[in-house]
Design a protein around this motif. Sequence first.
Motif, PDB file in Angstrom:
ATOM      1  N   VAL A  75      16.171   5.578  -0.871  1.00  0.00           N
ATOM      2  CA  VAL A  75      15.124   6.581  -1.048  1.00  0.00           C
ATOM      3  C   VAL A  75      13.837   5.961  -1.600  1.00  0.00           C
ATOM      4  CG1 VAL A  75      14.482   8.648  -2.348  1.00  0.00           C
ATOM      5  CG2 VAL A  75      16.714   8.503  -1.307  1.00  0.00           C
ATOM      6  N   ALA A  76      13.951   5.026  -2.486  1.00  0.00           N
ATOM      7  CA  ALA A  76      12.774   4.441  -3.125  1.00  0.00           C
ATOM      8  C   ALA A  76      11.797   3.852  -2.107  1.00  0.00           C
ATOM      9  CB  ALA A  76      13.185   3.379  -4.126  1.00  0.00           C
ATOM     10  N   SER A  77      12.308   3.312  -1.026  1.00  0.00           N
ATOM     11  CA  SER A  77      11.433   2.713  -0.020  1.00  0.00           C
ATOM     12  C   SER A  77      10.607   3.753   0.722  1.00  0.00           C
ATOM     13  CB  SER A  77      12.253   1.896   0.977  1.00  0.00           C
ATOM     14  OG  SER A  77      13.120   2.740   1.716  1.00  0.00           O
ATOM     15  N   LYS A  78      10.964   5.006   0.609  1.00  0.00           N
ATOM     16  CA  LYS A  78      10.237   6.086   1.270  1.00  0.00           C
ATOM     17  C   LYS A  78       9.329   6.858   0.320  1.00  0.00           C
ATOM     18  CE  LYS A  78      13.870   6.618   4.671  1.00  0.00           C
ATOM     19  NZ  LYS A  78      13.180   6.349   5.897  1.00  0.00           N
ATOM     20  N   CYS A  79       9.274   6.427  -0.949  1.00  0.00           N
ATOM     21  CA  CYS A  79       8.500   7.132  -1.971  1.00  0.00           C
ATOM     22  C   CYS A  79       7.176   6.436  -2.261  1.00  0.00           C
ATOM     23  CB  CYS A  79       9.305   7.245  -3.263  1.00  0.00           C
ATOM     24  SG  CYS A  79      10.756   8.282  -3.098  1.00  0.00           S
ATOM     25  N   ILE A  80       6.208   7.234  -2.715  1.00  0.00           N
ATOM     26  CA  ILE A  80       4.880   6.703  -3.002  1.00  0.00           C
ATOM     27  C   ILE A  80       4.660   6.418  -4.484  1.00  0.00           C
ATOM     28  CG2 ILE A  80       3.800   7.741  -0.985  1.00  0.00           C
ATOM     29  CD1 ILE A  80       2.884  10.047  -2.778  1.00  0.00           C
ATOM     30  N   ARG A 127      27.490   5.928 -10.999  1.00  0.00           N
ATOM     31  CA  ARG A 127      27.073   6.325  -9.652  1.00  0.00           C
ATOM     32  C   ARG A 127      25.670   6.885  -9.804  1.00  0.00           C
ATOM     33  NH1 ARG A 127      31.225   3.805  -8.642  1.00  0.00           N
ATOM     34  NH2 ARG A 127      33.051   4.704  -7.657  1.00  0.00           N
ATOM     35  N   VAL A 128      24.759   6.479  -8.944  1.00  0.00           N
ATOM     36  CA  VAL A 128      23.358   6.873  -9.094  1.00  0.00           C
ATOM     37  C   VAL A 128      22.824   7.440  -7.782  1.00  0.00           C
ATOM     38  CG1 VAL A 128      21.047   6.101  -9.735  1.00  0.00           C
ATOM     39  CG2 VAL A 128      23.045   5.025 -10.789  1.00  0.00           C
ATOM     40  N   LEU A 129      22.222   8.613  -7.867  1.00  0.00           N
ATOM     41  CA  LEU A 129      21.540   9.223  -6.733  1.00  0.00           C
ATOM     42  C   LEU A 129      20.063   9.337  -7.066  1.00  0.00           C
ATOM     43  CD1 LEU A 129      23.916  12.195  -5.837  1.00  0.00           C
ATOM     44  CD2 LEU A 129      23.710  10.009  -4.662  1.00  0.00           C
ATOM     45  N   ALA A 130      19.228   8.885  -6.167  1.00  0.00           N
ATOM     46  CA  ALA A 130      17.785   9.057  -6.340  1.00  0.00           C
ATOM     47  C   ALA A 130      17.390  10.372  -5.683  1.00  0.00           C
ATOM     48  CB  ALA A 130      17.034   7.893  -5.702  1.00  0.00           C
ATOM     49  N   THR A 144       7.855  12.035  -3.036  1.00  0.00           N
ATOM     50  CA  THR A 144       7.641  11.879  -4.471  1.00  0.00           C
ATOM     51  C   THR A 144       9.003  11.672  -5.121  1.00  0.00           C
ATOM     52  OG1 THR A 144       5.704  13.306  -4.431  1.00  0.00           O
ATOM     53  CG2 THR A 144       6.788  13.017  -6.553  1.00  0.00           C
ATOM     54  N   LEU A 145       9.138  10.565  -5.824  1.00  0.00           N
ATOM     55  CA  LEU A 145      10.388  10.295  -6.537  1.00  0.00           C
ATOM     56  C   LEU A 145      10.482  11.272  -7.704  1.00  0.00           C
ATOM     57  CD1 LEU A 145      12.889   8.472  -6.825  1.00  0.00           C
ATOM     58  CD2 LEU A 145      11.523   7.057  -8.365  1.00  0.00           C
ATOM     59  N   LEU A 146      11.539  12.072  -7.720  1.00  0.00           N
ATOM     60  CA  LEU A 146      11.713  13.086  -8.758  1.00  0.00           C
ATOM     61  C   LEU A 146      12.541  12.578  -9.929  1.00  0.00           C
ATOM     62  CD1 LEU A 146      12.431  16.096  -6.385  1.00  0.00           C
ATOM     63  CD2 LEU A 146      10.260  15.481  -7.466  1.00  0.00           C
ATOM     64  N   GLY A 147      13.423  11.621  -9.662  1.00  0.00           N
ATOM     65  CA  GLY A 147      14.231  11.067 -10.745  1.00  0.00           C
ATOM     66  C   GLY A 147      15.551  10.548 -10.237  1.00  0.00           C
ATOM     67  N   LEU A 148      16.383  10.160 -11.168  1.00  0.00           N
ATOM     68  CA  LEU A 148      17.713   9.646 -10.853  1.00  0.00           C
ATOM     69  C   LEU A 148      18.764  10.568 -11.456  1.00  0.00           C
ATOM     70  CD1 LEU A 148      17.213   5.851 -11.633  1.00  0.00           C
ATOM     71  CD2 LEU A 148      17.203   6.954  -9.395  1.00  0.00           C
ATOM     72  N   LEU A 149      19.785  10.825 -10.692  1.00  0.00           N
ATOM     73  CA  LEU A 149      20.955  11.554 -11.170  1.00  0.00           C
ATOM     74  C   LEU A 149      22.022  10.512 -11.425  1.00  0.00           C
ATOM     75  CD1 LEU A 149      22.495  14.191 -11.690  1.00  0.00           C
ATOM     76  CD2 LEU A 149      23.050  14.238  -9.271  1.00  0.00           C
ATOM     77  N   VAL A 150      22.386  10.317 -12.681  1.00  0.00           N
ATOM     78  CA  VAL A 150      23.318   9.266 -13.076  1.00  0.00           C
ATOM     79  C   VAL A 150      24.642   9.931 -13.453  1.00  0.00           C
ATOM     80  CG1 VAL A 150      23.729   7.345 -14.636  1.00  0.00           C
ATOM     81  CG2 VAL A 150      21.389   7.884 -13.918  1.00  0.00           C
ATOM     82  N   MET A 151      25.719   9.482 -12.791  1.00  0.00           N
ATOM     83  CA  MET A 151      27.025  10.082 -13.019  1.00  0.00           C
ATOM     84  C   MET A 151      28.026   9.028 -13.448  1.00  0.00           C
ATOM     85  SD  MET A 151      27.025  12.391  -9.580  1.00  0.00           S
ATOM     86  CE  MET A 151      26.369  11.030  -8.607  1.00  0.00           C
ATOM     87  N   GLN A 152      28.881   9.402 -14.383  1.00  0.00           N
ATOM     88  CA  GLN A 152      29.937   8.513 -14.838  1.00  0.00           C
ATOM     89  C   GLN A 152      31.238   8.949 -14.208  1.00  0.00           C
ATOM     90  OE1 GLN A 152      30.408   8.443 -19.071  1.00  0.00           O
ATOM     91  NE2 GLN A 152      31.718   6.658 -19.043  1.00  0.00           N
ATOM     92  N   VAL A 153      31.979   7.987 -13.689  1.00  0.00           N
ATOM     93  CA  VAL A 153      33.253   8.299 -13.031  1.00  0.00           C
ATOM     94  C   VAL A 153      34.379   8.203 -14.027  1.00  0.00           C
ATOM     95  CG1 VAL A 153      34.825   7.646 -11.177  1.00  0.00           C
ATOM     96  CG2 VAL A 153      32.372   7.396 -10.882  1.00  0.00           C
TER      97      VAL A 153
END
Length: 64
Positions: free
Chosen positions: A2-7, A26-29, A55-64
């Motif tokens: 996703v980062a490569s598509k953000c400004i 686990r990380v979702l942008a 627009t990069l809104l943030g990261l969703l960080v999850m612990q398994v």
Amino acid sequence: MVASKCINVPVNFTTELEKLTRRGFRVLALAGREIKQTVAQVQKIERHDCENDLTLLGLLVMQV
């Protein structure tokens, strides 16, 4: 990625992402963009045309 598509990606984005993934998270942008067309117009847009200049809104960080 996703980062490569953000400004608006922070300069330390890749470093921070690597730190999180190395720790086992686990990380979702999350990104988005405002679309000012009607629903009918949006339905005709090609996917690759919508998935740029996000627009990069943030990261969703999850612990398994």
